[in-house]
Write an enzyme that holds these catalytic residues in place. Sequence first.
Site, PDB file in Angstrom:
ATOM      1  N   MET A   1       0.839  -1.203   0.000  1.00  0.00           N
ATOM      2  CA  MET A   1       0.000   0.000   0.000  1.00  0.00           C
ATOM      3  C   MET A   1       0.874   1.253   0.000  1.00  0.00           C
ATOM      4  O   MET A   1       0.395   2.346   0.324  1.00  0.00           O
ATOM      5  CB  MET A   1      -0.943  -0.011   1.212  1.00  0.00           C
ATOM      6  CG  MET A   1      -1.897  -1.198   1.176  1.00  0.00           C
ATOM      7  SD  MET A   1      -3.399  -0.939   2.137  1.00  0.00           S
ATOM      8  CE  MET A   1      -2.726  -0.702   3.761  1.00  0.00           C
TER       9      MET A   1
ATOM     10  N   HIS B   1       8.969   1.225   3.336  1.00  0.00           N
ATOM     11  CA  HIS B   1      10.082   1.215   4.296  1.00  0.00           C
ATOM     12  C   HIS B   1      10.907  -0.046   4.027  1.00  0.00           C
ATOM     13  O   HIS B   1      10.599  -0.814   3.096  1.00  0.00           O
ATOM     14  CB  HIS B   1       9.540   1.286   5.723  1.00  0.00           C
ATOM     15  CG  HIS B   1       8.468   0.265   6.034  1.00  0.00           C
ATOM     16  ND1 HIS B   1       8.693  -1.099   5.982  1.00  0.00           N
ATOM     17  CD2 HIS B   1       7.159   0.411   6.354  1.00  0.00           C
ATOM     18  CE1 HIS B   1       7.587  -1.740   6.302  1.00  0.00           C
ATOM     19  NE2 HIS B   1       6.629  -0.839   6.510  1.00  0.00           N
TER      20      HIS B   1
ATOM     21  N   GLY C   1      10.991  -2.830   5.416  1.00  0.00           N
ATOM     22  CA  GLY C   1      10.238  -4.086   5.431  1.00  0.00           C
ATOM     23  C   GLY C   1       9.727  -4.425   4.043  1.00  0.00           C
ATOM     24  O   GLY C   1       9.920  -5.532   3.532  1.00  0.00           O
ATOM     25  N   HIS C   2       9.090  -3.438   3.404  1.00  0.00           N
ATOM     26  CA  HIS C   2       8.632  -3.645   2.021  1.00  0.00           C
ATOM     27  C   HIS C   2       9.820  -3.957   1.113  1.00  0.00           C
ATOM     28  O   HIS C   2       9.752  -4.848   0.246  1.00  0.00           O
ATOM     29  CB  HIS C   2       7.962  -2.383   1.476  1.00  0.00           C
ATOM     30  CG  HIS C   2       6.733  -1.935   2.210  1.00  0.00           C
ATOM     31  ND1 HIS C   2       6.703  -0.781   2.939  1.00  0.00           N
ATOM     32  CD2 HIS C   2       5.491  -2.479   2.300  1.00  0.00           C
ATOM     33  CE1 HIS C   2       5.492  -0.613   3.451  1.00  0.00           C
ATOM     34  NE2 HIS C   2       4.736  -1.632   3.081  1.00  0.00           N
TER      35      HIS C   2
ATOM     36  N   GLY D   1       4.994 -10.325   3.984  1.00  0.00           N
ATOM     37  CA  GLY D   1       5.785 -10.215   5.202  1.00  0.00           C
ATOM     38  C   GLY D   1       5.123 -10.939   6.365  1.00  0.00           C
ATOM     39  O   GLY D   1       3.903 -10.913   6.503  1.00  0.00           O
TER      40      GLY D   1
ATOM     41  N   LYS E   1       5.150  -9.891   9.176  1.00  0.00           N
ATOM     42  CA  LYS E   1       4.538  -8.817   9.975  1.00  0.00           C
ATOM     43  C   LYS E   1       3.014  -8.954   9.995  1.00  0.00           C
ATOM     44  O   LYS E   1       2.378  -8.761  11.018  1.00  0.00           O
ATOM     45  CB  LYS E   1       4.946  -7.467   9.366  1.00  0.00           C
ATOM     46  CG  LYS E   1       4.176  -6.271   9.813  1.00  0.00           C
ATOM     47  CD  LYS E   1       4.584  -5.868  11.192  1.00  0.00           C
ATOM     48  CE  LYS E   1       3.967  -4.572  11.632  1.00  0.00           C
ATOM     49  NZ  LYS E   1       2.788  -4.140  10.938  1.00  0.00           N
ATOM     50  N   ASP E   2       2.433  -9.279   8.832  1.00  0.00           N
ATOM     51  CA  ASP E   2       0.988  -9.498   8.723  1.00  0.00           C
ATOM     52  C   ASP E   2       0.772 -11.010   8.605  1.00  0.00           C
ATOM     53  O   ASP E   2       0.418 -11.525   7.544  1.00  0.00           O
ATOM     54  CB  ASP E   2       0.431  -8.744   7.514  1.00  0.00           C
ATOM     55  CG  ASP E   2       0.640  -7.253   7.642  1.00  0.00           C
ATOM     56  OD1 ASP E   2      -0.215  -6.588   8.227  1.00  0.00           O
ATOM     57  OD2 ASP E   2       1.695  -6.744   7.188  1.00  0.00           O
TER      58      ASP E   2
ATOM     59  N   SER F   1       6.494  -0.274  10.097  1.00  0.00           N
ATOM     60  CA  SER F   1       5.119  -0.216   9.613  1.00  0.00           C
ATOM     61  C   SER F   1       4.882   1.172   9.037  1.00  0.00           C
ATOM     62  O   SER F   1       5.371   2.167   9.595  1.00  0.00           O
ATOM     63  CB  SER F   1       4.140  -0.462  10.771  1.00  0.00           C
ATOM     64  OG  SER F   1       2.841  -0.033  10.409  1.00  0.00           O
TER      65      SER F   1
ATOM     66  N   ARG G   1       2.329   2.718   9.404  1.00  0.00           N
ATOM     67  CA  ARG G   1       1.556   3.441  10.422  1.00  0.00           C
ATOM     68  C   ARG G   1       2.448   4.006  11.530  1.00  0.00           C
ATOM     69  O   ARG G   1       1.967   4.808  12.330  1.00  0.00           O
ATOM     70  CB  ARG G   1       0.467   2.544  10.998  1.00  0.00           C
ATOM     71  CG  ARG G   1      -0.628   2.234   9.972  1.00  0.00           C
ATOM     72  CD  ARG G   1      -1.825   1.518  10.602  1.00  0.00           C
ATOM     73  NE  ARG G   1      -2.956   1.485   9.702  1.00  0.00           N
ATOM     74  CZ  ARG G   1      -3.270   0.445   8.913  1.00  0.00           C
ATOM     75  NH1 ARG G   1      -2.542  -0.655   8.934  1.00  0.00           N
ATOM     76  NH2 ARG G   1      -4.326   0.509   8.106  1.00  0.00           N
TER      77      ARG G   1
HETATM   78  P1  AMP Z   1       1.377  -2.996   3.468  1.00  0.00           P
HETATM   79  O1  AMP Z   1       1.951  -1.930   2.589  1.00  0.00           O
HETATM   80  O2  AMP Z   1       1.323  -2.613   4.905  1.00  0.00           O
HETATM   81  O3  AMP Z   1       0.111  -3.601   2.935  1.00  0.00           O
HETATM   82  O4  AMP Z   1       2.452  -4.183   3.427  1.00  0.00           O
HETATM   83  C1  AMP Z   1       2.829  -4.763   2.213  1.00  0.00           C
HETATM   84  C2  AMP Z   1       3.637  -6.004   2.500  1.00  0.00           C
HETATM   85  O5  AMP Z   1       4.814  -5.641   3.249  1.00  0.00           O
HETATM   86  C3  AMP Z   1       2.884  -7.032   3.345  1.00  0.00           C
HETATM   87  O6  AMP Z   1       3.169  -8.336   2.854  1.00  0.00           O
HETATM   88  C4  AMP Z   1       3.459  -6.826   4.714  1.00  0.00           C
HETATM   89  O7  AMP Z   1       3.401  -7.974   5.531  1.00  0.00           O
HETATM   90  C5  AMP Z   1       4.903  -6.483   4.381  1.00  0.00           C
HETATM   91  N1  AMP Z   1       5.522  -5.788   5.498  1.00  0.00           N
HETATM   92  C6  AMP Z   1       5.055  -4.692   6.137  1.00  0.00           C
HETATM   93  N2  AMP Z   1       5.858  -4.366   7.165  1.00  0.00           N
HETATM   94  C7  AMP Z   1       6.863  -5.282   7.179  1.00  0.00           C
HETATM   95  C8  AMP Z   1       8.000  -5.501   8.012  1.00  0.00           C
HETATM   96  N3  AMP Z   1       8.285  -4.701   9.049  1.00  0.00           N
HETATM   97  N4  AMP Z   1       8.817  -6.531   7.712  1.00  0.00           N
HETATM   98  C9  AMP Z   1       8.533  -7.366   6.666  1.00  0.00           C
HETATM   99  N5  AMP Z   1       7.478  -7.215   5.857  1.00  0.00           N
HETATM  100  C10 AMP Z   1       6.651  -6.193   6.107  1.00  0.00           C
END
Ligand code: AMP
Length: 286
Positions: free
Chosen positions: A30, A34, A36-37, A147, A149-150, A185, A187
């Site tokens: 989304m 960072h 993580g992504h 990730g 994370k989720d 995150s 957030r």
């Molecule tokens: P989002 O943009 O929050 O929907 O996350 C997109 C992808 O990045 C999802 O598969 C999340 O699990 C992964 N993700 C978000 N934060 C982290 C993190 N700290 N470490 C690893 N993967 C992450």
Amino acid sequence: MECYTTCDELRAALAQQRARGRTIGLVPTMGALHEGHLSLVDASLRECDHTVVTIFVNPTQFGPQEDYGRYPRTLEEDLAALAARGAHTVFAPSTEEMYRPGHVTFVEMQGVALPLEGQRRPGHFRGVATIVLKLFTLVLPDRAYFGQKDYQQSLVVRRLVADLNLDVQIRLCPIVRDADGLALSSRNRYLSPQERRQALLLHQALQHVASRVAGGERNCQTLLSEIEALFAAAPGVRLDYASIADPETLAPLERIEGPAVCALAAFVGTTRLIDNTLLAPPQARA
Ligand code: AMP
């Protein structure tokens, strides 16, 4: 790096890659990217010939009282970070492109989609499963990267793939944390400096549980009570749920005799954060 905003352009570009025999990796996000992504992007770049990153703040996975309107949108920075990392294709569609007027088709799931986030955020996984299926059918990836994370989301996506016979491998990548342990995150941007310090309690509580399990504690009710006590004693932080569950089904466990996942959600001020850790008891001694 190419950036597309329409489904037709994306499909046409990827058809060319596929025709050249290139394997395709998909990293759905989304945005507000960072490390993580970017760790998911790195994993895709290692394993696939062509890496597609999608950036789409998916309205259908947000509840009416949630942060859809103010979710951070940082497309320019995201594109720069992805280009620096070496991603090949970015897909950043508008809401109208993904949900055309008259859209009425959604993916409903039971099982792993029901507890934890599913219970606290009604409709969340319906939105997640719907957008993930749409992205899978558009990109037709060989592998897709998610990730830990989720964690529940990764189980939902695996179930979706199995149930709908989708031909894509799901890869789960470890949680990337700041040096002090806070899980990265998008957030986290909402947190004031004080809230940022208070938010460390999520990771500290998970570490506490992991060390108690390593030390021999098996009783989940004992461990959950200890988590609740840690949160009750901390100002500014409110536990939404804590669960110790089977890592495949998310069914709550009474005792930790094999693999388990401990998952938390908490409000830090008005910001809701989630975190988790996988647990395994040390091998039973002879
Ligand atoms: P989002 O943009 O929050 O929907 O996350 C997109 C992808 O990045 C999802 O598969 C999340 O699990 C992964 N993700 C978000 N934060 C982290 C993190 N700290 N470490 C690893 N993967 C992450």
